[in-house]
Design an enzyme around this catalytic site. Structure first.
Site, PDB file in Angstrom:
ATOM      1  N   GLY A  15       0.934  -0.815  -0.002  1.00 57.55           N
ATOM      2  CA  GLY A  15       0.014   0.136   0.079  1.00 57.55           C
ATOM      3  C   GLY A  15       0.910   1.218  -0.146  1.00 57.55           C
ATOM      4  O   GLY A  15       0.344   2.375   0.096  1.00 57.55           O
TER       5      GLY A  15
ATOM      6  N   SER B 257       5.839 -10.648  -5.288  1.00 57.32           N
ATOM      7  CA  SER B 257       5.333 -10.812  -6.449  1.00 57.32           C
ATOM      8  C   SER B 257       5.507  -9.231  -8.011  1.00 57.32           C
ATOM      9  O   SER B 257       6.409  -9.221  -6.894  1.00 57.32           O
ATOM     10  CB  SER B 257       3.785 -10.460  -6.268  1.00 57.32           C
ATOM     11  OG  SER B 257       3.320  -9.268  -5.568  1.00 57.32           O
TER      12      SER B 257
ATOM     13  N   ALA C 231       3.523  -6.373  -9.907  1.00 59.46           N
ATOM     14  CA  ALA C 231       2.491  -5.321  -9.273  1.00 59.46           C
ATOM     15  C   ALA C 231       1.162  -5.960 -10.302  1.00 59.46           C
ATOM     16  O   ALA C 231       0.987  -6.037 -10.395  1.00 59.46           O
ATOM     17  CB  ALA C 231       3.001  -4.015 -10.352  1.00 59.46           C
ATOM     18  N   ILE C 232       0.779  -5.519  -8.604  1.00 56.58           N
ATOM     19  CA  ILE C 232      -1.086  -6.208  -9.352  1.00 56.58           C
ATOM     20  C   ILE C 232      -2.315  -4.486  -9.471  1.00 56.58           C
ATOM     21  O   ILE C 232      -2.470  -3.979 -10.532  1.00 56.58           O
ATOM     22  CB  ILE C 232      -1.636  -6.770  -8.114  1.00 56.58           C
ATOM     23  CG1 ILE C 232      -1.303  -8.078  -8.285  1.00 56.58           C
ATOM     24  CG2 ILE C 232      -3.475  -7.001  -9.187  1.00 56.58           C
ATOM     25  CD1 ILE C 232      -1.962  -8.541  -6.900  1.00 56.58           C
ATOM     26  N   THR C 233      -1.781  -3.614  -8.819  1.00 53.10           N
ATOM     27  CA  THR C 233      -2.198  -2.313  -8.237  1.00 53.10           C
ATOM     28  C   THR C 233      -1.209  -1.211  -8.339  1.00 53.10           C
ATOM     29  O   THR C 233      -1.864  -0.278  -8.230  1.00 53.10           O
ATOM     30  CB  THR C 233      -4.016  -1.815  -8.107  1.00 53.10           C
ATOM     31  OG1 THR C 233      -3.219  -2.866  -6.370  1.00 53.10           O
ATOM     32  CG2 THR C 233      -4.379  -3.176  -7.957  1.00 53.10           C
ATOM     33  N   SER C 234       0.068  -1.208  -8.093  1.00 49.06           N
ATOM     34  CA  SER C 234       0.827  -0.923  -7.541  1.00 49.06           C
ATOM     35  C   SER C 234       1.556  -0.303  -8.573  1.00 49.06           C
ATOM     36  O   SER C 234       1.601  -1.067  -9.765  1.00 49.06           O
ATOM     37  CB  SER C 234       1.464  -1.049  -6.173  1.00 49.06           C
ATOM     38  OG  SER C 234       3.040  -2.225  -6.593  1.00 49.06           O
TER      39      SER C 234
ATOM     40  N   ASP D 282     -11.005  -8.822  -0.072  1.00 48.78           N
ATOM     41  CA  ASP D 282      -9.850  -9.464   0.317  1.00 48.78           C
ATOM     42  C   ASP D 282      -9.839 -10.325   1.504  1.00 48.78           C
ATOM     43  O   ASP D 282      -9.000 -10.398   1.687  1.00 48.78           O
ATOM     44  CB  ASP D 282      -8.806  -8.684   0.267  1.00 48.78           C
ATOM     45  CG  ASP D 282      -7.455  -9.427   0.039  1.00 48.78           C
ATOM     46  OD1 ASP D 282      -7.114 -10.467   0.379  1.00 48.78           O
ATOM     47  OD2 ASP D 282      -6.521  -8.719   0.449  1.00 48.78           O
TER      48      ASP D 282
ATOM     49  N   SER E  61      -3.896 -16.294   2.397  1.00 49.30           N
ATOM     50  CA  SER E  61      -2.735 -16.078   0.567  1.00 49.30           C
ATOM     51  C   SER E  61      -1.723 -15.503   1.303  1.00 49.30           C
ATOM     52  O   SER E  61      -0.788 -16.305   0.789  1.00 49.30           O
ATOM     53  CB  SER E  61      -3.503 -14.222   0.688  1.00 49.30           C
ATOM     54  OG  SER E  61      -2.935 -14.048  -0.164  1.00 49.30           O
TER      55      SER E  61
ATOM     56  N   LYS F 167      -3.743   0.442   3.602  1.00 54.91           N
ATOM     57  CA  LYS F 167      -4.400  -0.313   3.373  1.00 54.91           C
ATOM     58  C   LYS F 167      -4.825  -0.003   5.564  1.00 54.91           C
ATOM     59  O   LYS F 167      -6.237  -0.339   5.887  1.00 54.91           O
ATOM     60  CB  LYS F 167      -4.694  -1.888   3.587  1.00 54.91           C
ATOM     61  CG  LYS F 167      -4.143  -2.086   2.044  1.00 54.91           C
ATOM     62  CD  LYS F 167      -3.233  -3.486   1.458  1.00 54.91           C
ATOM     63  CE  LYS F 167      -3.011  -3.630  -0.177  1.00 54.91           C
ATOM     64  NZ  LYS F 167      -2.889  -4.717  -0.387  1.00 54.91           N
TER      65      LYS F 167
END
Lengths: 504, 504
Positions: free
Chosen positions: A161, A187, A189-192, A249, A255, A279
């Site tokens: 976040g 990982s 980036a998914i949304t970042s 989520d 996860s 978050k």
């Protein structure tokens, strides 16, 4: 049918489906020679003619079918996991075996998106007791690859976040240099604007096979690789795809912990960035989450400690894969970096080191960084992963489209909007364009004059720079003023002309 | 892409998607000349090459695209309804406008199945207050065709769950013969062996256009048609497809009432079959549901009365489209039918008639049936819908594969399993094979001798008769004994040999 190929789906003609008394999302059993498979039914009126059946790739493989093969089909029962999803929908607790059944069906693509969506929504609505969370974590880890190690494994995770959070690139060599084993998977980036895998890819290859990772870790005690290539807890990736459009989520704890269990982690420090723009909004929320991680870890045999860290502005100055890689590499090689960055790495690294039994861990962690030991270890890791160990931070290419944003006001920076900076950096092309992003010249507390550069936007393509500037116009990015503006929001809002960079 | 053609979906190549920063289920805006459309993103690696885009039919139509057309695409915002679904997920109440937005997006196929599944699951979990239920019913009615009538419209609905429930076929001509207007639309079977549309189709065409329905009703005051051809409250059909695999039904009230509002009903009687083997298990549950229907009706301008009716065994003797059509037609033409069937029709019909201001409605309804007036009205309706008014019940063809099931015991029938009979009738081919089904020779309370015929199975195809007999072996269908068996279930169950037709 190549599309959505992983799912066990077959397409029947409408009349054949009526003859079999099956409806969309019912199941059929297929027999071809000695091979059998069960598949989810979709129905078409024109694409598939009567007497024909369309098979998705996974069914083709399971049956070893060819165009023209004759397949015997019959109505099959719904998988048991649908009854268990229904049970959770009714607010009842799921047993270990029921959870295991669901996860197996998820991993083998035997559930439709509608069913997975209902499961995740039910978990979101009903929550889980810790027994269920533990069973879920363990099932997700068990139904995927598991890593075996001879050494005690250390690991770090961030709830995320905070833009520019390049902690791992300095933390991993620090821990490895302290003599502990930390095979870090990250990982994308998914949304970042950047994930650690995206960042470190600007420095060295991250897409390593399991065998290559073993070699790197054996040689250097650490690695910084992309987790996607090693198939840890694959159920998680399937869940994430369904959660993403719903912005829910419910799987946060399983996860994280399923991947750590699959990785074989024994000591884990979890970074919980806290505050406005992250978050987790308050220390009390961070505390609740931390207690759950610690409890869950105890059930799974993972020793967990958590740090709630200040997350109300980006970490360091750089946002975007290449800019962040440069900032992190520079800090490691010179032993000096932005103070918030170095302090955060020291705090997290020393927590792990003391979990490993080391005394005076904070001073030692700091010394490893400032003395250049961490930098030398990072060069070893870069080389072992197949990168150039002599790479310099200035050699990491950043976007040639550049644009400085200056202040219209004098005063102090009172706040910075993470969300606005993320939006601008992504509009500029990050993480897809590695050289795109933002370099922050001013952070919270800094004094600003009218005309001072607040930040610089980097892009690789002119049209993305245009999009980034447009995004910058649409957001309130920083709060600058000579005095505190005590009003956060007026409700209902007064009509007012929007002024760039002034008010929250 | 013909498959799942109604949804506004496009398929992008993986790299193009990354360049646009869109993920599966994100939205893109498409521009071709002066036409625009917004579509849901799916991603393929091989099926669609870089620079290409796959369009589902609805997008092709919206853009008037051809193979080779150049389409401009850009990232678009998620539809607002996703935020509202998320709001419901968080347990908050939705406003009229928010519900209207969701229903519009559902009807225009702008939401993915994952999103609709989450919405329905959230409704199942969180429930709705009556304001939301009323808004939902009205939105579902408004976003579809609405019928206008010059007369006051009477209607009947059944919550369902009782096999052999052929009430409407006798009720509609009774009401019409009493001088009231009842344009009855019915559904086809979803999970039962026959819906009223399936039944009446054995007697006359039911797939009428809106104009044809108007003419039939003008001439006869009644009709018995399939609702699917007139597109009332189409959102409901979309919801049903997603609810079906999950076995949830959070939309029960809006689903019923939206269609009635769209149909223009002013007086509505709702049959709530109650008891073991039906959806509503107790009179108290039936009472709760009835109160909700009455309250909702009042908000929507529909005068509602409900009857909780005995539902623990099939209505009449016949189960399956043709068998039921024959039984209903025979009852109408002769004025005599199985007593439970006639009594139920009298109760429901007289309730409607008294809602229309008629005195002594029960006696009048009974007289209309026994005098043959209902039969003559039914012949008018059959003729008006394009059927043969002189059709005899014996002319309705039933399956030539027949098999009698006899009793191994003497005694009384204490109970009958609706569920088992439904399963057998469906295995025999109903509703797809119109002549398939069951004729019950014995009902609750009847005396049985060893060797007496309990019921007869009908099928059109030998292999389906085989399947039906296999289904009959697997179920406990009737409880027959010389004394009451007071034990309903032992927990945990004792191991015992399964005896055909003996115990529950």
């Amino acid at each position: 049918m190549e599309f959505e190929a992983r799912k066990a789906i077959v397409i029947l003609n409408k009349d054949d489906a009526a003859e079999l008394d099956v409806k969309p999302l019912d199941r059929v059993e297929l027999v071809l020679g000695k091979r059998r498979d069960t598949a989810i039914v979709n129905i078409a009126e024109k694409l598939i003619r009567e007497g024909e059946i369309g098979l998705y790739e996974s069914v083709v493989h399971a049956l070893k079918a060819k165009a023209g093969s004759k397949v015997r089909i019959s109505r099959a029962l719904h998988p048991a996991s649908i009854a268990f999803i229904r049970k959770k929908l009714d607010g009842r607790m799921l047993s270990k075996n029921e959870i295991e059944t669901i996860i197996k069906d998820v991993v083998h693509d035997r559930l439709s998106d509608i069913e997975i969506s209902a499961f995740l929504t039910a978990l979101h609505e009903r929550g889980m007791v810790m027994d269920e969370t533990a069973s879920l974590s363990r099932s997700m880890a068990d139904n995927g690859k598991k890593m075996g190690w001879k050494k005690v494994i250390f690991d770090k995770h961030s709830i995320g976040g905070v833009p520019g959070d390049k902690t791992s690139i300095l933390l991993v060599p620090t821990i490895a240099a302290a003599g502990f084993t930390i095979p870090k998977t990250s990982s994308r980036a998914i949304t970042s604007p950047a994930g650690t895998a995206d960042r470190f890819e600007c420095i060295a290859p991250v897409d390593l096979s399991w065998g290559e990772i073993k070699k790197v870790v054996k040689k250097t005690k650490g690695c910084l690789v992309w987790g996607g290539s090693v198939d840890l807890a694959p159920a998680d990736d399937i869940f994430i795809k369904v959660e993403y459009p719903l912005s829910i989520d419910p799987m946060l704890l399983p996860s994280v912990m399923s991947k750590k269990v699959a990785m074989g982690a024994k000591h884990l420090v979890i970074d919980i960035p806290t505050g406005r723009g992250t978050k987790i909004k308050s220390i009390s929320d961070a505390n609740d989450l931390a207690r759950q991680f610690i409890d869950l870890g105890a059930r799974l045999g993972v020793n967990v400690r958590c740090l709630s860290t200040f997350g109300e502005q980006p970490l360091g100055h750089a946002i975007g894969p290449a800019l962040e890689a440069g900032e992190a590499l520079h800090a490691a090689l010179t032993g000096k970096g932005p103070p918030d960055y170095v302090e955060k790495v020291v705090a997290l690294a020393s927590t792990l080191m003391s979990m490993g039994g080391m005394k005076n861990a904070e001073a030692k962690a700091r010394h490893i960084i400032t003395s250049g030991k961490a930098g030398r270890k990072l060069k070893q890791i870069i080389a072992a992963q197949g990168g150039d160990p002599d790479i310099k931070s200035t050699e990491i290419e950043v976007g040639t489209e550049r644009c400085k944003v200056t202040s219209n006001f004098s005063g102090r920076v009172w706040w910075i909007s993470n969300k606005a900076l993320v939006h601008i950096a992504k509009s500029a092309g990050a993480p897809r364009d590695k050289g795109a992003g933002i370099f922050l010249h001013k952070k919270i507390g800094d004094r600003v004059r009218k005309g001072s550069t607040l930040f610089e936007i980097f892009a690789e393509k002119p049209y993305k720079m245009k999009a980034a500037l447009k995004a910058a116009q649409g957001h309130e990015i920083m709060g600058i003023g000579s005095h505190y503006n005590m009003v956060l929001k007026r409700i209902p809002e007064e009509e007012h002309e929007k002024t760039f960079i002034l008010e929250r």
